[in-house]
Design a protein around this motif. Sequence first.
Motif, PDB file in Angstrom:
ATOM      1  N   LEU A 168     -32.541  25.788   9.004  1.00 41.94           N
ATOM      2  CA  LEU A 168     -32.630  24.833   8.336  1.00 41.94           C
ATOM      3  C   LEU A 168     -33.882  23.996   9.022  1.00 41.94           C
ATOM      4  N   LYS A 169     -33.752  23.909  10.133  1.00 37.82           N
ATOM      5  CA  LYS A 169     -34.433  22.988  11.021  1.00 37.82           C
ATOM      6  C   LYS A 169     -35.986  23.295  11.112  1.00 37.82           C
ATOM      7  N   GLU A 170     -36.070  24.808  10.910  1.00 37.75           N
ATOM      8  CA  GLU A 170     -37.494  25.364  10.726  1.00 37.75           C
ATOM      9  C   GLU A 170     -38.100  25.267   9.230  1.00 37.75           C
ATOM     10  N   ILE A 171     -37.500  24.594   8.538  1.00 37.64           N
ATOM     11  CA  ILE A 171     -38.191  24.556   7.088  1.00 37.64           C
ATOM     12  C   ILE A 171     -39.559  23.759   7.081  1.00 37.64           C
ATOM     13  N   THR A 172     -40.615  24.511   6.645  1.00 37.57           N
ATOM     14  CA  THR A 172     -41.860  23.925   6.713  1.00 37.57           C
ATOM     15  C   THR A 172     -42.246  22.824   5.481  1.00 37.57           C
ATOM     16  N   ASN A 173     -43.447  22.337   5.738  1.00 34.52           N
ATOM     17  CA  ASN A 173     -43.791  21.336   4.678  1.00 34.52           C
ATOM     18  C   ASN A 173     -44.403  22.042   3.320  1.00 34.52           C
ATOM     19  N   ALA A 174     -43.999  21.431   2.319  1.00 35.29           N
ATOM     20  CA  ALA A 174     -44.344  22.000   0.762  1.00 35.29           C
ATOM     21  C   ALA A 174     -44.320  20.923  -0.037  1.00 35.29           C
ATOM     22  N   ASP A 175     -44.913  21.129  -1.181  1.00 36.07           N
ATOM     23  CA  ASP A 175     -44.919  20.255  -2.248  1.00 36.07           C
ATOM     24  C   ASP A 175     -43.734  20.225  -3.094  1.00 36.07           C
ATOM     25  N   LEU A 176     -43.134  21.138  -3.201  1.00 39.75           N
ATOM     26  CA  LEU A 176     -41.745  21.599  -3.700  1.00 39.75           C
ATOM     27  C   LEU A 176     -40.916  22.471  -2.967  1.00 39.75           C
ATOM     28  N   TYR A 177     -39.707  22.081  -3.091  1.00 38.51           N
ATOM     29  CA  TYR A 177     -38.565  23.040  -2.460  1.00 38.51           C
ATOM     30  C   TYR A 177     -37.692  23.454  -3.895  1.00 38.51           C
ATOM     31  N   ILE A 178     -37.338  24.558  -3.922  1.00 31.39           N
ATOM     32  CA  ILE A 178     -36.600  24.942  -5.115  1.00 31.39           C
ATOM     33  C   ILE A 178     -35.271  25.759  -4.402  1.00 31.39           C
ATOM     34  N   ALA A 179     -34.241  25.018  -4.699  1.00 34.30           N
ATOM     35  CA  ALA A 179     -32.789  25.569  -3.998  1.00 34.30           C
ATOM     36  C   ALA A 179     -32.110  26.403  -5.055  1.00 34.30           C
ATOM     37  N   THR A 180     -32.107  27.591  -4.776  1.00 36.49           N
ATOM     38  CA  THR A 180     -31.384  28.630  -5.696  1.00 36.49           C
ATOM     39  C   THR A 180     -30.264  29.155  -4.898  1.00 36.49           C
ATOM     40  N   ILE A 181     -29.285  28.375  -4.601  1.00 35.05           N
ATOM     41  CA  ILE A 181     -28.113  28.948  -3.833  1.00 35.05           C
ATOM     42  C   ILE A 181     -26.837  28.716  -4.891  1.00 35.05           C
ATOM     43  N   LYS A 182     -26.037  29.567  -4.347  1.00 32.39           N
ATOM     44  CA  LYS A 182     -24.700  29.805  -4.674  1.00 32.39           C
ATOM     45  C   LYS A 182     -24.096  28.206  -4.987  1.00 32.39           C
ATOM     46  N   ASP A 183     -23.758  27.904  -6.484  1.00 26.24           N
ATOM     47  CA  ASP A 183     -23.247  26.541  -6.831  1.00 26.24           C
ATOM     48  C   ASP A 183     -22.484  25.776  -5.776  1.00 26.24           C
ATOM     49  N   ASP A 184     -21.255  26.552  -5.590  1.00 29.11           N
ATOM     50  CA  ASP A 184     -20.194  25.843  -4.887  1.00 29.11           C
ATOM     51  C   ASP A 184     -20.399  25.529  -3.521  1.00 29.11           C
ATOM     52  N   ILE A 185     -21.443  26.010  -2.839  1.00 28.12           N
ATOM     53  CA  ILE A 185     -22.116  25.654  -1.501  1.00 28.12           C
ATOM     54  C   ILE A 185     -23.274  24.977  -1.459  1.00 28.12           C
ATOM     55  N   LEU A 186     -23.917  24.598  -2.568  1.00 27.81           N
ATOM     56  CA  LEU A 186     -25.321  24.020  -2.613  1.00 27.81           C
ATOM     57  C   LEU A 186     -25.398  22.955  -1.876  1.00 27.81           C
ATOM     58  N   HIS A 187     -24.147  21.979  -2.286  1.00 30.98           N
ATOM     59  CA  HIS A 187     -24.183  20.659  -1.391  1.00 30.98           C
ATOM     60  C   HIS A 187     -24.145  20.548   0.029  1.00 30.98           C
ATOM     61  N   LEU A 188     -23.562  21.711   0.548  1.00 32.06           N
ATOM     62  CA  LEU A 188     -23.427  21.854   2.130  1.00 32.06           C
ATOM     63  C   LEU A 188     -24.814  22.198   2.517  1.00 32.06           C
ATOM     64  N   VAL A 189     -25.616  23.133   1.956  1.00 29.35           N
ATOM     65  CA  VAL A 189     -26.933  23.217   2.424  1.00 29.35           C
ATOM     66  C   VAL A 189     -27.940  22.263   2.213  1.00 29.35           C
ATOM     67  N   LEU A 190     -27.716  21.433   1.053  1.00 30.53           N
ATOM     68  CA  LEU A 190     -28.753  20.033   0.652  1.00 30.53           C
ATOM     69  C   LEU A 190     -28.424  19.201   1.861  1.00 30.53           C
ATOM     70  N   ASP A 191     -27.267  18.806   2.100  1.00 30.73           N
ATOM     71  CA  ASP A 191     -26.897  17.910   3.337  1.00 30.73           C
ATOM     72  C   ASP A 191     -27.509  18.178   4.456  1.00 30.73           C
ATOM     73  N   LYS A 192     -27.703  19.413   4.801  1.00 31.54           N
ATOM     74  CA  LYS A 192     -28.709  19.578   5.972  1.00 31.54           C
ATOM     75  C   LYS A 192     -30.266  19.383   6.116  1.00 31.54           C
ATOM     76  N   LEU A 193     -30.655  19.257   4.595  1.00 32.83           N
ATOM     77  CA  LEU A 193     -32.112  19.437   4.358  1.00 32.83           C
ATOM     78  C   LEU A 193     -32.584  17.907   4.267  1.00 32.83           C
ATOM     79  N   GLU A 194     -33.750  17.845   5.122  1.00 30.31           N
ATOM     80  CA  GLU A 194     -34.389  16.361   4.817  1.00 30.31           C
ATOM     81  C   GLU A 194     -35.727  16.732   4.400  1.00 30.31           C
TER      82      GLU A 194
END
Length: 258
Positions: free
Chosen positions: A60-86
Amino acid sequence: MHKSLNQIKSIVIIGSGNVATNLGLTLFNKGYLIKQVWSRSLVNADTLAKKLNCNATNDLKEITNADLYIATIKDDILHLVLDKLEVNNIVHTSGSLGLEVFNKKQKNSGVFYPLQTFNKKINITFSNIPILIEANNELFEKKIQAVGNQISRSVIPMKSTQRKKLHLAAVFACNFTNHMFAIANNILTRSNIDFQLLLPLINQTVLKIKNKDPEEVQTGPAIRNDKKMIKNHIKSIHDKKIKELYRLISDSIMKNNE
Ligand SMILES: NC(=O)c1ccc[n+]([C@@H]2O[C@H](COP(=O)([O-])OP(=O)(O)OC[C@H]3O[C@@H](n4cnc5c(N)ncnc54)[C@H](OP(=O)(O)O)[C@@H]3O)[C@@H](O)[C@H]2O)c1
């Protein structure tokens, strides 16, 4: 693609599953620049990234710049991934989660929920798929609406409370119905009968609810209150849980008709 100032042009896909694959390919084919695919498994991220002509990462630290991020992650763990995304400008694709799943680091957040059943091995056309959108501000909602309009004729703003009901209805209409097909398939396989024989019946069941209320066109032993047939059917089922399911659904059909 029609161009205007500040429109979304580049996208990062977070996830590499059923929705990521179908939505990613559709946006790519429409001319959006897919810059990167992130997924927990690098192999899965790479498989999708190759199709979208972009790079893959599982960091997640390697995520590149973009105009839009589309998060298509399993619902029950989505918040865990989002918490680490700036990142700003992010949407999720869940029918059952609201905007509260995002955190304050994500300035513009929203929902981009395609109301369809997806499988990454089956390519699907988006033009007829309703896309329910919501955002935490008007400008961002307009931006994601514009993305939706590029791929679908039916992009509808809807608040989370209503969308959650739509998702619940979709679970009954699609997921449970598919489970019924699986049970039917099981019964037929045991007796060496081809499931394809049921297809005209299944197609007509769907066709007739195009113009009629489903309750109005219900058929079968339960609506006829044929207790003898119901008893025989239950007797002939091997699995205890399926027996119970037959009973529960028949009761529900009868109650609806009271
Ligand atoms: N499928 C549908 O028909 C459908 C329709 C409309 C909306 N949606 C919504 O779209 C979203 C994605 O659904 P989907 O069917 O595409 O899901 P999916 O195919 O099951 O895959 C979702 C992604 O979640 C990742 N994942 C699973 N467990 C994880 C964990 N513990 N940590 C980090 N990542 C994890 C997977 O990563 P790896 O594969 O790399 O392990 C995969 O990239 C959900 O919110 C769902 O409700 C689905």
